[in-house]
Design a protein around this motif. Sequence first.
Motif, mmCIF file in Angstrom:
data_model
loop_
_atom_site.group_PDB
_atom_site.id
_atom_site.type_symbol
_atom_site.label_atom_id
_atom_site.label_comp_id
_atom_site.label_asym_id
_atom_site.label_seq_id
_atom_site.Cartn_x
_atom_site.Cartn_y
_atom_site.Cartn_z
ATOM 1 N N LEU A 264 0.829 -1.212 0.000
ATOM 2 C CA LEU A 264 0.000 0.000 0.000
ATOM 3 C C LEU A 264 0.863 1.262 0.000
ATOM 4 C CD1 LEU A 264 -2.997 -0.445 2.469
ATOM 5 C CD2 LEU A 264 -3.074 0.550 0.188
ATOM 6 N N ILE A 265 1.904 1.239 0.829
ATOM 7 C CA ILE A 265 2.772 2.412 0.940
ATOM 8 C C ILE A 265 3.469 2.664 -0.407
ATOM 9 C CG2 ILE A 265 4.862 3.320 2.056
ATOM 10 C CD1 ILE A 265 3.867 1.704 4.597
ATOM 11 N N PHE B 252 2.267 1.970 -3.234
ATOM 12 C CA PHE B 252 1.254 2.555 -4.112
ATOM 13 C C PHE B 252 1.015 4.029 -3.785
ATOM 14 C CE2 PHE B 252 -3.336 3.612 -4.403
ATOM 15 C CZ PHE B 252 -3.371 3.826 -5.773
ATOM 16 N N ILE B 253 0.816 4.353 -2.517
ATOM 17 C CA ILE B 253 0.488 5.755 -2.211
ATOM 18 C C ILE B 253 1.687 6.674 -2.467
ATOM 19 C CG2 ILE B 253 -1.475 5.349 -0.666
ATOM 20 C CD1 ILE B 253 0.229 5.742 1.709
ATOM 21 N N ASP B 254 2.892 6.116 -2.412
ATOM 22 C CA ASP B 254 4.071 6.934 -2.713
ATOM 23 C C ASP B 254 4.066 7.473 -4.142
ATOM 24 O OD1 ASP B 254 5.290 7.046 -0.277
ATOM 25 O OD2 ASP B 254 6.556 5.279 -0.592
ATOM 26 N N THR B 255 3.313 6.830 -5.036
ATOM 27 C CA THR B 255 3.276 7.311 -6.429
ATOM 28 C C THR B 255 2.659 8.705 -6.512
ATOM 29 O OG1 THR B 255 1.172 6.204 -6.801
ATOM 30 C CG2 THR B 255 3.153 4.994 -7.453
ATOM 31 N N MET B 256 1.959 9.126 -5.448
ATOM 32 C CA MET B 256 1.360 10.474 -5.484
ATOM 33 C C MET B 256 2.430 11.570 -5.485
ATOM 34 S SD MET B 256 -0.023 11.211 -1.666
ATOM 35 C CE MET B 256 1.088 11.128 -0.272
ATOM 36 N N ASN B 257 3.654 11.187 -5.125
ATOM 37 C CA ASN B 257 4.714 12.193 -5.113
ATOM 38 C C ASN B 257 5.068 12.696 -6.515
ATOM 39 O OD1 ASN B 257 5.106 12.438 -2.291
ATOM 40 N ND2 ASN B 257 6.038 10.399 -2.330
ATOM 41 N N GLU B 258 4.567 11.989 -7.540
ATOM 42 C CA GLU B 258 4.755 12.483 -8.915
ATOM 43 C C GLU B 258 3.987 13.796 -9.106
ATOM 44 O OE1 GLU B 258 3.251 9.169 -11.128
ATOM 45 O OE2 GLU B 258 4.755 7.815 -10.254
ATOM 46 N N GLN B 259 3.002 14.017 -8.274
ATOM 47 C CA GLN B 259 2.217 15.257 -8.385
ATOM 48 C C GLN B 259 2.928 16.395 -7.652
ATOM 49 O OE1 GLN B 259 -1.789 15.698 -9.006
ATOM 50 N NE2 GLN B 259 -0.850 17.701 -9.328
ATOM 51 N N ASP B 260 3.197 17.460 -8.387
ATOM 52 C CA ASP B 260 3.800 18.632 -7.768
ATOM 53 C C ASP B 260 2.720 19.367 -6.977
ATOM 54 O OD1 ASP B 260 5.221 20.849 -7.087
ATOM 55 O OD2 ASP B 260 5.007 21.810 -9.053
ATOM 56 N N SER B 261 2.985 19.626 -5.699
ATOM 57 C CA SER B 261 1.959 20.315 -4.907
ATOM 58 C C SER B 261 2.573 21.467 -4.116
ATOM 59 C CB SER B 261 1.270 19.322 -3.973
ATOM 60 O OG SER B 261 2.207 18.765 -3.081
ATOM 61 N N VAL C 41 0.703 24.757 -2.510
ATOM 62 C CA VAL C 41 -0.721 24.444 -2.389
ATOM 63 C C VAL C 41 -1.014 24.190 -0.918
ATOM 64 C CG1 VAL C 41 -2.579 22.883 -3.053
ATOM 65 C CG2 VAL C 41 -0.731 23.360 -4.672
ATOM 66 N N PRO D 278 -2.847 22.512 2.155
ATOM 67 C CA PRO D 278 -3.614 21.277 2.352
ATOM 68 C C PRO D 278 -5.057 21.586 2.742
ATOM 69 C CG PRO D 278 -1.872 21.468 4.028
ATOM 70 C CD PRO D 278 -1.785 22.685 3.179
ATOM 71 N N TYR E 13 -4.412 11.294 -8.903
ATOM 72 C CA TYR E 13 -3.898 10.721 -7.642
ATOM 73 C C TYR E 13 -4.955 10.687 -6.536
ATOM 74 C CZ TYR E 13 0.435 11.023 -10.152
ATOM 75 O OH TYR E 13 1.392 10.848 -11.112
ATOM 76 N N GLN F 272 -4.795 7.588 -4.026
ATOM 77 C CA GLN F 272 -3.714 7.670 -3.040
ATOM 78 C C GLN F 272 -4.116 8.627 -1.917
ATOM 79 O OE1 GLN F 272 -3.443 7.607 -6.328
ATOM 80 N NE2 GLN F 272 -1.464 6.863 -7.035
ATOM 81 N N ASN G 257 -0.282 15.584 5.115
ATOM 82 C CA ASN G 257 -0.378 16.920 4.525
ATOM 83 C C ASN G 257 -0.281 16.895 3.009
ATOM 84 O OD1 ASN G 257 -1.027 18.581 6.603
ATOM 85 N ND2 ASN G 257 1.092 19.159 7.108
ATOM 86 N N LYS G 258 0.567 16.019 2.492
ATOM 87 C CA LYS G 258 0.673 15.901 1.031
ATOM 88 C C LYS G 258 -0.690 15.508 0.441
ATOM 89 C CE LYS G 258 2.625 15.176 -3.058
ATOM 90 N NZ LYS G 258 3.455 16.055 -3.854
ATOM 91 N N GLY H 127 -3.553 16.124 1.710
ATOM 92 C CA GLY H 127 -4.411 17.300 1.824
ATOM 93 C C GLY H 127 -4.162 18.284 0.686
ATOM 94 N N ARG H 128 -2.897 18.396 0.284
ATOM 95 C CA ARG H 128 -2.568 19.289 -0.845
ATOM 96 C C ARG H 128 -3.165 18.753 -2.139
ATOM 97 N NH1 ARG H 128 1.400 22.380 1.747
ATOM 98 N NH2 ARG H 128 2.489 21.062 3.228
ATOM 99 N N ILE H 129 -3.048 17.451 -2.319
ATOM 100 C CA ILE H 129 -3.632 16.846 -3.529
ATOM 101 C C ILE H 129 -5.150 17.026 -3.515
ATOM 102 C CG2 ILE H 129 -4.048 14.630 -4.695
ATOM 103 C CD1 ILE H 129 -1.149 13.916 -4.082
ATOM 104 N N SER I 206 -6.731 19.543 -2.297
ATOM 105 C CA SER I 206 -6.972 20.919 -2.764
ATOM 106 C C SER I 206 -6.944 20.996 -4.282
ATOM 107 C CB SER I 206 -5.867 21.859 -2.264
ATOM 108 O OG SER I 206 -5.976 22.063 -0.902
ATOM 109 N N ILE I 207 -5.937 20.331 -4.858
ATOM 110 C CA ILE I 207 -5.776 20.370 -6.320
ATOM 111 C C ILE I 207 -7.000 19.754 -7.007
ATOM 112 C CG2 ILE I 207 -4.424 19.389 -8.232
ATOM 113 C CD1 ILE I 207 -1.919 19.681 -6.340
#
Lengths: 95, 488
Positions: free
Chosen positions: A34-35, A37-46, A49, A51, B306, B309, B378-379, B381-383, B385-386
């Motif tokens: 699972l971890i 998988f969720i780590d793939t969200m880091n491809e998104q620049d945020s 922004v 939270p 995303y 996730q 927090n990440k 939470g940012r997603i 928002s997006i």
Amino acid sequence: MKLTQEDFNKILNTVKISLSEEEEIKLIKDLNQLIEFIDTMNEQDSENVEPMAYIHSIKNVYRDDEVTDSISGQKLHENAPEISDDYYVVPRIIH
Amino acid sequence: MKEITAMSAMKVADKIKKRELSVQEVVEAQLKAIKLREPIYNCYITITEDKAREDAIKVQRRIDNGELKDSPLAGVPVAIKDNICTEGVKTTCASKMLADYVPSYNATVVKRLEDAGAVLIGKVNLDEFAMGGTTKTSYFGETKNPWNIYHTPGGSSGGSSAAVSAEEAFVSLGSDTGGSIRQPAAYCGLVGFKPTYGTVSRYGLIPLASSLDQIGPLSRNISDCVSVLEVISGHDPMDATSVKQERFIYRQALIDDVKNMRIGVPKLYLEEDLDEDIRCCFMEAIKTFEEMGAKVELFDLDEIRYSVQAYYIISCAEACSNLARYDGVRYGYRAGDYEGLDELYKKSRGEGFGYEVKRRIMLGAYVLSSGNYESYYNKAGRIRSIISKAYEEAFNRYDVLFSPESLSTAPQLNEDSSLSKRKHHSEILNVSVNLAGLPAVSIPCGRDKNGLPIGLQIISKKFGERSIIQAAYAFEKTKPYERPQALL
């Protein structure tokens, strides 16, 4: 593996859940998957922004400070596994 | 008997109003149907037979006194998901943890339904603590899909969908945290509505993820759905997140007209490996809307990529915190054998929760632990928002968005539903709506080659329920409700 046995034990102790050996093996494997998988969200620049935790604009909600009926303690105790008079019963914690 | 239970909620309410049927007759017919079909489908955890009979008499009296003239649901039997509190009636969350829990209060939605003269007929099955999409993790056994008993009715509101589809209830309430009303509605060929966050009080809904949870109806047509929505929605002082509007009226949106309605179709959904039959039905539905005068346009909505996730992180973090209350002390399951308080907690929770619940609590604790809070919670939470902003921008251009409700029809019950890439993709369609707090419905739009129902999802902006209802109503006119052929 991102989640080591040591991390796992630490977290397990905070959530207060006993596990069988079989469950523990499966859970470490599942959590790591699972971890990953969720780590793939880091491809998104945020960057830059904020939270978001709540979908409407956040503000305090006030109500008048009036006495209203509430559920009686006695009624709530009906669902307790063990009570004595008006108290919940737990194992002795001060020795 | 069949003639009564096969009617829509509005039709049966009308017949009660016109004195062509008594509330007792309707309730007896409903109980008979439940007895006949429960051994096959297992929709219910608790059937409130005696209470329903008593309530039938009371409601009939209120109708005779002219009290319920304005209520669209007077005398209609309803089923309630078993994570919604009912005073004096067991509310188990399909968990060993709450197997004997009897709430001392009614959820606001239950109170509102009863005030409106609806008759509670029973509490329906779900995935344990609403965690899942199959109703297989229930402590009380799996529920079968009335269209094909070898398939899941979906989840987590699988009892809610199977009961309405099997005509074991006229309408039901479910709860939707990441698709748990819409997906089971799609799998069972029903209308399933998730309202805008804050429209319906969550007071008395045993929480999964408080910032995402919302209660909503499952029904056999959009008019029944609107009637339930009108009854259950509106401000409640007991839920600080419920919006300050006394009542919501949706009835005027039941208009058979979508001329010039602007419909957006996110490309992302169509690029996925959709079942061919679903793609076909979806494209046909779009064509129908175009023929009715709506303007349909494909567009990019990559920002929601995303969603799953972010959803896992936020929902598990909130669940971890919400489920901390089950301590084996105040209520719920307590282990039989323990030494000291720490072991009492651990054993009660270890024995009381099923595996899926433990998995989510652990993931929640992991993403909230120091060192991970910023990079995960927090990440996410940012997603969030997006995603929310991307939807907001889309609704500057479109009245509603369309998507297939899921990438496949109801899977077989023996199929492994664990982590597959395809499942994650399928969930994007559902969970992003909850992250942004938007209203969405799933309505039936055809069947696949095996005869299983296919759902069309219609999403709108916050409090855009009326646009959804209008689109759904117009479409329903072209595709009336079909009952499962396999039904006895």
